[in-house]
Motif scaffolding. Structure first.
Motif, PDB file in Angstrom:
ATOM      1  N   ALA A  10       0.833  -1.197   0.000  1.00  0.00           N
ATOM      2  CA  ALA A  10       0.000   0.000   0.000  1.00  0.00           C
ATOM      3  C   ALA A  10       0.862   1.239   0.000  1.00  0.00           C
ATOM      4  O   ALA A  10       1.897   1.299   0.646  1.00  0.00           O
ATOM      5  CB  ALA A  10      -0.903  -0.009   1.226  1.00  0.00           C
ATOM      6  N   GLN A  43      -4.499   7.303  -0.993  1.00  0.00           N
ATOM      7  CA  GLN A  43      -3.913   5.963  -1.014  1.00  0.00           C
ATOM      8  C   GLN A  43      -4.225   5.299  -2.351  1.00  0.00           C
ATOM      9  O   GLN A  43      -5.292   5.515  -2.934  1.00  0.00           O
ATOM     10  CB  GLN A  43      -4.408   5.128   0.174  1.00  0.00           C
ATOM     11  CG  GLN A  43      -5.911   5.018   0.338  1.00  0.00           C
ATOM     12  CD  GLN A  43      -6.512   3.751  -0.212  1.00  0.00           C
ATOM     13  OE1 GLN A  43      -5.828   2.883  -0.776  1.00  0.00           O
ATOM     14  NE2 GLN A  43      -7.823   3.619  -0.066  1.00  0.00           N
ATOM     15  N   ASN A  58      -3.826   1.817  -3.056  1.00  0.00           N
ATOM     16  CA  ASN A  58      -3.872   0.370  -3.089  1.00  0.00           C
ATOM     17  C   ASN A  58      -5.268  -0.202  -2.883  1.00  0.00           C
ATOM     18  O   ASN A  58      -5.403  -1.337  -2.440  1.00  0.00           O
ATOM     19  CB  ASN A  58      -2.908  -0.227  -2.068  1.00  0.00           C
ATOM     20  CG  ASN A  58      -2.311  -1.532  -2.578  1.00  0.00           C
ATOM     21  OD1 ASN A  58      -2.005  -1.670  -3.755  1.00  0.00           O
ATOM     22  ND2 ASN A  58      -2.155  -2.482  -1.691  1.00  0.00           N
ATOM     23  N   HIS A 103      -7.638   0.253  -0.741  1.00  0.00           N
ATOM     24  CA  HIS A 103      -8.070  -0.095   0.613  1.00  0.00           C
ATOM     25  C   HIS A 103      -9.406   0.573   0.927  1.00  0.00           C
ATOM     26  O   HIS A 103      -9.621   1.736   0.594  1.00  0.00           O
ATOM     27  CB  HIS A 103      -7.027   0.353   1.636  1.00  0.00           C
ATOM     28  CG  HIS A 103      -5.803  -0.501   1.630  1.00  0.00           C
ATOM     29  ND1 HIS A 103      -4.741  -0.250   2.478  1.00  0.00           N
ATOM     30  CD2 HIS A 103      -5.463  -1.594   0.928  1.00  0.00           C
ATOM     31  CE1 HIS A 103      -3.805  -1.159   2.279  1.00  0.00           C
ATOM     32  NE2 HIS A 103      -4.223  -1.987   1.336  1.00  0.00           N
ATOM     33  N   ASP A 104     -10.276  -0.170   1.604  1.00  0.00           N
ATOM     34  CA  ASP A 104     -11.586   0.390   1.958  1.00  0.00           C
ATOM     35  C   ASP A 104     -11.540   1.278   3.201  1.00  0.00           C
ATOM     36  O   ASP A 104     -12.273   2.243   3.312  1.00  0.00           O
ATOM     37  CB  ASP A 104     -12.585  -0.736   2.205  1.00  0.00           C
ATOM     38  CG  ASP A 104     -12.980  -1.425   0.910  1.00  0.00           C
ATOM     39  OD1 ASP A 104     -13.180  -2.653   0.928  1.00  0.00           O
ATOM     40  OD2 ASP A 104     -13.100  -0.740  -0.117  1.00  0.00           O
ATOM     41  N   TYR A 105     -10.695   0.919   4.156  1.00  0.00           N
ATOM     42  CA  TYR A 105     -10.680   1.616   5.431  1.00  0.00           C
ATOM     43  C   TYR A 105      -9.574   2.661   5.445  1.00  0.00           C
ATOM     44  O   TYR A 105      -8.441   2.399   5.047  1.00  0.00           O
ATOM     45  CB  TYR A 105     -10.433   0.628   6.578  1.00  0.00           C
ATOM     46  CG  TYR A 105     -11.524  -0.404   6.750  1.00  0.00           C
ATOM     47  CD1 TYR A 105     -11.562  -1.549   5.972  1.00  0.00           C
ATOM     48  CD2 TYR A 105     -12.512  -0.221   7.720  1.00  0.00           C
ATOM     49  CE1 TYR A 105     -12.574  -2.494   6.130  1.00  0.00           C
ATOM     50  CE2 TYR A 105     -13.511  -1.172   7.883  1.00  0.00           C
ATOM     51  CZ  TYR A 105     -13.536  -2.299   7.092  1.00  0.00           C
ATOM     52  OH  TYR A 105     -14.527  -3.229   7.251  1.00  0.00           O
ATOM     53  N   SER A 144      -4.384   3.357   6.157  1.00  0.00           N
ATOM     54  CA  SER A 144      -5.423   2.610   5.453  1.00  0.00           C
ATOM     55  C   SER A 144      -5.242   1.126   5.722  1.00  0.00           C
ATOM     56  O   SER A 144      -4.170   0.672   6.130  1.00  0.00           O
ATOM     57  CB  SER A 144      -5.358   2.887   3.947  1.00  0.00           C
ATOM     58  OG  SER A 144      -4.197   2.320   3.376  1.00  0.00           O
ATOM     59  N   SER A 145      -6.324   0.373   5.496  1.00  0.00           N
ATOM     60  CA  SER A 145      -6.260  -1.073   5.665  1.00  0.00           C
ATOM     61  C   SER A 145      -7.362  -1.717   4.849  1.00  0.00           C
ATOM     62  O   SER A 145      -8.276  -1.047   4.360  1.00  0.00           O
ATOM     63  CB  SER A 145      -6.381  -1.461   7.143  1.00  0.00           C
ATOM     64  OG  SER A 145      -7.657  -1.119   7.643  1.00  0.00           O
ATOM     65  N   VAL A 146      -7.255  -3.049   4.744  1.00  0.00           N
ATOM     66  CA  VAL A 146      -8.261  -3.787   3.977  1.00  0.00           C
ATOM     67  C   VAL A 146      -9.216  -4.510   4.923  1.00  0.00           C
ATOM     68  O   VAL A 146      -8.829  -4.851   6.040  1.00  0.00           O
ATOM     69  CB  VAL A 146      -7.600  -4.793   3.023  1.00  0.00           C
ATOM     70  CG1 VAL A 146      -6.746  -4.053   1.993  1.00  0.00           C
ATOM     71  CG2 VAL A 146      -6.763  -5.802   3.778  1.00  0.00           C
ATOM     72  N   GLN A 154      -2.449  -1.832   9.566  1.00  0.00           N
ATOM     73  CA  GLN A 154      -2.659  -0.546   8.924  1.00  0.00           C
ATOM     74  C   GLN A 154      -1.370  -0.034   8.293  1.00  0.00           C
ATOM     75  O   GLN A 154      -0.289  -0.185   8.863  1.00  0.00           O
ATOM     76  CB  GLN A 154      -3.226   0.447   9.933  1.00  0.00           C
ATOM     77  CG  GLN A 154      -4.589   0.005  10.453  1.00  0.00           C
ATOM     78  CD  GLN A 154      -5.210   0.968  11.424  1.00  0.00           C
ATOM     79  OE1 GLN A 154      -4.712   2.079  11.640  1.00  0.00           O
ATOM     80  NE2 GLN A 154      -6.321   0.573  12.026  1.00  0.00           N
ATOM     81  N   TYR A 155      -1.533   0.600   7.140  1.00  0.00           N
ATOM     82  CA  TYR A 155      -0.420   1.196   6.414  1.00  0.00           C
ATOM     83  C   TYR A 155      -0.497   2.702   6.600  1.00  0.00           C
ATOM     84  O   TYR A 155      -1.504   3.325   6.271  1.00  0.00           O
ATOM     85  CB  TYR A 155      -0.500   0.848   4.930  1.00  0.00           C
ATOM     86  CG  TYR A 155      -0.273  -0.606   4.637  1.00  0.00           C
ATOM     87  CD1 TYR A 155      -1.313  -1.520   4.720  1.00  0.00           C
ATOM     88  CD2 TYR A 155       0.982  -1.065   4.292  1.00  0.00           C
ATOM     89  CE1 TYR A 155      -1.102  -2.865   4.460  1.00  0.00           C
ATOM     90  CE2 TYR A 155       1.211  -2.400   4.014  1.00  0.00           C
ATOM     91  CZ  TYR A 155       0.158  -3.292   4.109  1.00  0.00           C
ATOM     92  OH  TYR A 155       0.375  -4.612   3.848  1.00  0.00           O
TER      93      TYR A 155
END
Lengths: 111, 113
Positions: free
Chosen positions: B2, B25, B27, B29-31, B93-95, B102-103
């Motif tokens: 990410a 972001q 990549n 990611h939804d969150y 962000s995270s998936v 988290q990234y």
């Protein structure tokens, strides 16, 4: 609510020394525990995840374990290098979305 | 891996002024999340978002608003900046299914004078 206590604010070691960082946690849910590391000028990044008691997480020479009885978790490395100088956070994931960060331990490794 | 970017990287604002911090972001990611970092406090969650056009309050939302106009973009808005909002702000962000991993972006250092 959930909380994480990280008592060691700053640790100074020499290269090849042993590192041990300890945190305690409090939660009403099954704990999901992490260690994040933050290098100078960067955001935190995930170092290790520990999901079950007595089940070590291992990454980049670091090991992490937790003790459900004492509600504590630990990060250790047998031989630190100057490149390990960073801030290390113990982190608790709760039953939803949230990460609860400890206050961080700043590690300085002298060459 | 990410990629999370933040702008600006550093900002000086005046008390009572409006400040907007941006996060992007790439990549899928939804969150997405906004944290602030203060010495002695670690990172604390301000706002987060599960999906575009929806935001949720975190632990310390007072004095902040958030906006998620698209999956890729998440903004933090200080309508009336105050001295106490001087801090370093991180976006992450995270998936789904790996929300704890988290990234983080590189951070924005905000100084309110």
């Amino acid at each position: 609510g959930d909380s994480v206590t990280q008592m060691q604010g700053q640790v100074t070691l020499s290269e090849d020394d042993f590192l041990f960082i300890n945190c305690t946690y409090s939660t009403t849910w099954y704990p999901t525990l992490f260690w994040y590391v933050q290098y100078p000028g960067e955001g935190p990044q995930l170092l290790l995840k520990v999901t079950t008691a007595n089940n070590k997480g291992i990454s980049r020479g670091f090991e992490a374990t937790y003790d459900k009885g004492t509600t504590s978790f630990h990060l250790q490395k047998a031989s630190v290098q100057e490149s390990d100088s960073a801030v290390y956070y113990c982190v608790l994931g709760d039953m939803g979305y949230k990460l609860t960060f400890g206050t961080g331990t700043s590690l300085l490794v002298d060459p | 891996e990410a990629a999370v970017t933040q702008s600006p990287r550093s900002k000086v604002a005046v008390t009572g002024g409006k400040v907007t911090l941006s996060c992007h972001q790439t990549n899928n990611h939804d969150y997405m999340y906004w944290y602030r970092q203060d010495t002695g406090h670690g990172l604390r969650l301000i706002h987060y978002s599960y999906v575009a056009d929806s935001t949720e309050k975190g632990d310390i939302p007072d004095g902040y608003k958030a906006s998620r106009p698209s999956q890729e973009n998440f903004s933090l808005i200080l309508e009336l900046a105050s001295l106490s909002q001087t801090a370093v702000y991180f976006c992450a962000s995270s998936v789904p299914g790996r929300i704890y991993e988290q990234y983080f972006g590189p951070g924005t250092r905000l100084t309110v004078l």
